[in-house]
Motif scaffolding. Sequence first.
Motif, PDB file in Angstrom:
ATOM      1  N   UNK A  94     -94.335 -39.352   1.433  1.00 48.21           N
ATOM      2  CA  UNK A  94     -94.483 -39.532  -0.231  1.00 48.21           C
ATOM      3  C   UNK A  94     -96.131 -39.386  -0.459  1.00 48.21           C
ATOM      4  N   UNK A  95     -96.129 -38.264  -1.321  1.00 48.17           N
ATOM      5  CA  UNK A  95     -97.955 -38.073  -1.853  1.00 48.17           C
ATOM      6  C   UNK A  95     -98.210 -39.194  -2.709  1.00 48.17           C
ATOM      7  N   UNK A  96     -99.271 -39.632  -2.594  1.00 45.20           N
ATOM      8  CA  UNK A  96     -99.852 -40.727  -3.345  1.00 45.20           C
ATOM      9  C   UNK A  96    -100.864 -40.185  -4.286  1.00 45.20           C
ATOM     10  N   UNK A  97    -100.776 -40.306  -5.404  1.00 45.17           N
ATOM     11  CA  UNK A  97    -101.647 -39.564  -6.538  1.00 45.17           C
ATOM     12  C   UNK A  97    -102.337 -40.587  -7.296  1.00 45.17           C
ATOM     13  N   UNK A  98    -103.834 -40.671  -7.367  1.00 45.32           N
ATOM     14  CA  UNK A  98    -104.779 -41.639  -8.156  1.00 45.32           C
ATOM     15  C   UNK A  98    -104.852 -40.794  -9.707  1.00 45.32           C
ATOM     16  N   UNK A  99    -104.604 -41.502 -10.753  1.00 50.08           N
ATOM     17  CA  UNK A  99    -105.018 -41.162 -12.035  1.00 50.08           C
ATOM     18  C   UNK A  99    -105.831 -41.936 -12.752  1.00 50.08           C
ATOM     19  N   UNK A 100    -106.874 -41.759 -13.178  1.00 50.69           N
ATOM     20  CA  UNK A 100    -107.789 -42.222 -13.980  1.00 50.69           C
ATOM     21  C   UNK A 100    -107.864 -42.015 -15.596  1.00 50.69           C
ATOM     22  N   UNK A 101    -107.896 -42.668 -16.521  1.00 52.82           N
ATOM     23  CA  UNK A 101    -107.764 -42.497 -17.674  1.00 52.82           C
ATOM     24  C   UNK A 101    -108.910 -43.281 -18.614  1.00 52.82           C
ATOM     25  N   UNK A 102    -109.333 -42.829 -19.693  1.00 55.31           N
ATOM     26  CA  UNK A 102    -110.538 -43.094 -20.421  1.00 55.31           C
ATOM     27  C   UNK A 102    -110.456 -42.667 -21.668  1.00 55.31           C
ATOM     28  N   UNK A 103    -110.550 -43.504 -22.789  1.00 55.75           N
ATOM     29  CA  UNK A 103    -110.731 -42.969 -24.188  1.00 55.75           C
ATOM     30  C   UNK A 103    -111.892 -42.244 -24.358  1.00 55.75           C
ATOM     31  N   UNK A 104    -111.691 -41.505 -25.493  1.00 57.47           N
ATOM     32  CA  UNK A 104    -112.586 -40.344 -25.975  1.00 57.47           C
ATOM     33  C   UNK A 104    -113.976 -41.197 -26.350  1.00 57.47           C
ATOM     34  N   UNK A 105    -113.594 -42.368 -27.219  1.00 57.89           N
ATOM     35  CA  UNK A 105    -114.668 -43.168 -27.974  1.00 57.89           C
ATOM     36  C   UNK A 105    -115.681 -43.635 -26.702  1.00 57.89           C
ATOM     37  N   UNK A 106    -115.124 -43.803 -25.466  1.00 51.29           N
ATOM     38  CA  UNK A 106    -115.933 -44.371 -24.418  1.00 51.29           C
ATOM     39  C   UNK A 106    -117.095 -43.419 -23.727  1.00 51.29           C
ATOM     40  N   UNK A 107    -116.754 -42.072 -24.292  1.00 52.92           N
ATOM     41  CA  UNK A 107    -117.782 -41.047 -23.511  1.00 52.92           C
ATOM     42  C   UNK A 107    -119.034 -41.115 -24.288  1.00 52.92           C
ATOM     43  N   UNK A 108    -119.097 -41.561 -25.379  1.00 51.46           N
ATOM     44  CA  UNK A 108    -120.278 -41.508 -26.098  1.00 51.46           C
ATOM     45  C   UNK A 108    -120.549 -40.508 -27.254  1.00 51.46           C
ATOM     46  N   UNK A 109    -121.478 -40.524 -28.022  1.00 52.83           N
ATOM     47  CA  UNK A 109    -121.605 -39.594 -29.018  1.00 52.83           C
ATOM     48  C   UNK A 109    -121.779 -38.195 -28.590  1.00 52.83           C
ATOM     49  N   UNK A 110    -121.101 -37.300 -29.375  1.00 54.48           N
ATOM     50  CA  UNK A 110    -120.820 -35.800 -29.001  1.00 54.48           C
ATOM     51  C   UNK A 110    -122.363 -35.202 -29.344  1.00 54.48           C
ATOM     52  N   UNK A 111    -122.913 -34.384 -28.468  1.00 52.45           N
ATOM     53  CA  UNK A 111    -124.017 -33.613 -28.830  1.00 52.45           C
ATOM     54  C   UNK A 111    -123.910 -32.222 -29.608  1.00 52.45           C
ATOM     55  N   UNK A 112    -124.333 -32.190 -30.911  1.00 54.89           N
ATOM     56  CA  UNK A 112    -124.059 -31.198 -31.797  1.00 54.89           C
ATOM     57  C   UNK A 112    -125.448 -30.285 -31.911  1.00 54.89           C
ATOM     58  N   UNK A 113    -125.485 -29.208 -31.459  1.00 55.03           N
ATOM     59  CA  UNK A 113    -126.823 -28.324 -31.433  1.00 55.03           C
ATOM     60  C   UNK A 113    -126.739 -27.183 -32.847  1.00 55.03           C
ATOM     61  N   UNK A 114    -127.852 -26.899 -33.390  1.00 50.92           N
ATOM     62  CA  UNK A 114    -127.724 -25.957 -34.589  1.00 50.92           C
ATOM     63  C   UNK A 114    -129.228 -25.413 -34.528  1.00 50.92           C
ATOM     64  N   UNK A 115    -129.036 -24.097 -35.150  1.00 46.65           N
ATOM     65  CA  UNK A 115    -130.426 -23.369 -35.210  1.00 46.65           C
ATOM     66  C   UNK A 115    -131.116 -23.969 -36.732  1.00 46.65           C
ATOM     67  N   UNK A 116    -132.617 -23.802 -36.438  1.00 48.66           N
ATOM     68  CA  UNK A 116    -133.468 -24.279 -37.374  1.00 48.66           C
ATOM     69  C   UNK A 116    -134.754 -23.486 -37.458  1.00 48.66           C
ATOM     70  N   UNK A 117    -135.389 -23.342 -38.668  1.00 46.65           N
ATOM     71  CA  UNK A 117    -136.812 -22.433 -38.335  1.00 46.65           C
ATOM     72  C   UNK A 117    -137.707 -23.386 -37.728  1.00 46.65           C
ATOM     73  N   UNK A 118    -138.927 -22.643 -37.318  1.00 44.18           N
ATOM     74  CA  UNK A 118    -140.063 -23.115 -36.725  1.00 44.18           C
ATOM     75  C   UNK A 118    -140.851 -24.264 -37.490  1.00 44.18           C
TER      76      UNK A 118
END
Length: 568
Positions: free
Chosen positions: A1-25
């Motif tokens: 029998x094959x044993x499989x380990x599955x780990x789950x985590x909520x999206x909100x636990x990953x931290x804030x998403x990094x958003x990149x954008x272009x801006x003038x000098x």
Amino acid sequence: MEIVYVYTKKREDFGRQCNFSDRPAESLVDIPVDDSLKEFFIERNPCQSAIQCAPQMSEHEVNTERFETNNRGVNHVEGGWPKDINPAEVEQTMRFRKKVEKDEVYIQTIQNLGRSMEHTIKQNNAIDIYEEYFCDIVEDGSVESPSAKTINVFRDPNELKRTATNISWYPDNAQKLAVAYSVLEFQKSPPGMSMDSYVWDVESPNKPDLTLKPISPLVCIEYNPKDPHCLVGGQYNGQLAFWDTRKGSQPIEVSAISKSHSDPLYKCIFLTSKTGTECFTTSTDGQVLWWDIRKMSEPTEQLVLDLTKSGKPTLGGISLEYEPTMPTKFMIGTEQGTVLSCNRKAKSPAERIVASYTGHYGPIYALQRNPFFPKHFLTVGDWTARIWAEEIRESSIMWTKFHKAYLTDGCWSPVRPGVFFTSRMDGCLDVWDYMFKQADPTLSIQVCDEALNCIRIQDAGGLIACGSHSGNVTLLELSSSLSQLQRNEKNSVTLMFERETKREKILESRYREMKMKERTKSQMEEINQNEEYDENPNDLVEEAEKNFWFTIEQERAGHEKKDREMAE
């Protein structure tokens, strides 16, 4: 029998998403120009700068912390008896054994074990797993180029470093080596310097196997070839100490200071005897002393190194040589550059010094007979190493070139008759193979950046230990071409030594003839002068007067001729 380990985590636990954008000098800081700073700088015109399109690299070194290991032993004794049985009582143990042997479970267990053991034994008898299939093939070491590699480095564990002055290999299997540590420079010993010397295990360079605690620093050390547990050491104050490694670090016995050498004891060698307890020593005080380590209150014999037969020492001993096949003969290397050949069984002390060999300009630090040809011996001193024939005293038959650095030690290879080793003050170990070439060393190894003070090769010829000025002992493993006897090497070396000996004999006889002719010529000139002086003195006066008046007449005739020419 094959044993499989599955780990789950909520999206909100990953931290804030990094958003990149272009801006003038955007200008963060604006520093105005200060014209007054121009006075402190010089304009460079043209300005040249080099640019290399390569990443900049940084180099870092990391050394792990030294880990010291200790050997621990476990002794298994008989046990497992029930509490109501005393193992010391033979009757109780015998009664319990008989009771167990009658047990059916015990009999069945033994039978089951017997079947598995019988099956294993039959397999071992059918197939030899340790069989060597190519043991009859002789390896040809001459094909391999000579080389050596470092196996271990044994460092002096004390903070105040001392010189490794002498090395001695353990007689059985060469698994250990004893090293003597001392400072040989006069009055250069720093306060608080340790006097200990050590016995090292070849496979454990981190910690000494045994510490020897003499009352004065050891200059030389030597194992007893008949008893590997016994060793003797020559001390800086001239005393000889004896150790039994089974009884600890303190010496068993030390020679009396009044009966010992008055200078540092530089060399000690065990003699071939029935008891195996006799040895002899030498020092720069001009004495050779014989000892029995069972009673070291006073030496058994004494020899004064005196060539003038005045009874006072005129030479100082530095090195010794003793060949067991010639038990009555021994050789001494002196600090004046002379080798003395001696006979212990001579009738009088004056007749003990049989011959002397002069050829070095400084102390002879190493002296050893060839293991295969005892009538030829090696000496190392000043800037050269020389090979001598015992029957030729005027000069050596072979010698190395003059090195830029001073030579400190040397030894023959115990397995190859044409190979010897020398150490130098610049930290190099030279391997000379006279079957390969004679003008230069076959292999030169830069062992360290400081002076090498002593070397000692293993009896099997595969390992060589080199002691340095700061107390580091480097263990080198030689390649098979340097540690295995080559084909027809003995015959070739025999012919080479015979050829060089014959050549030196011819040169020596020619030199004697020329010296005899010069002596005869000088004697004839003396005879002629004596004959002239033996003539009648009156005849000499008459001849002198005759020569005088002849000279006057010639002068007078010359003056008269000039007067006539002036008158005309």
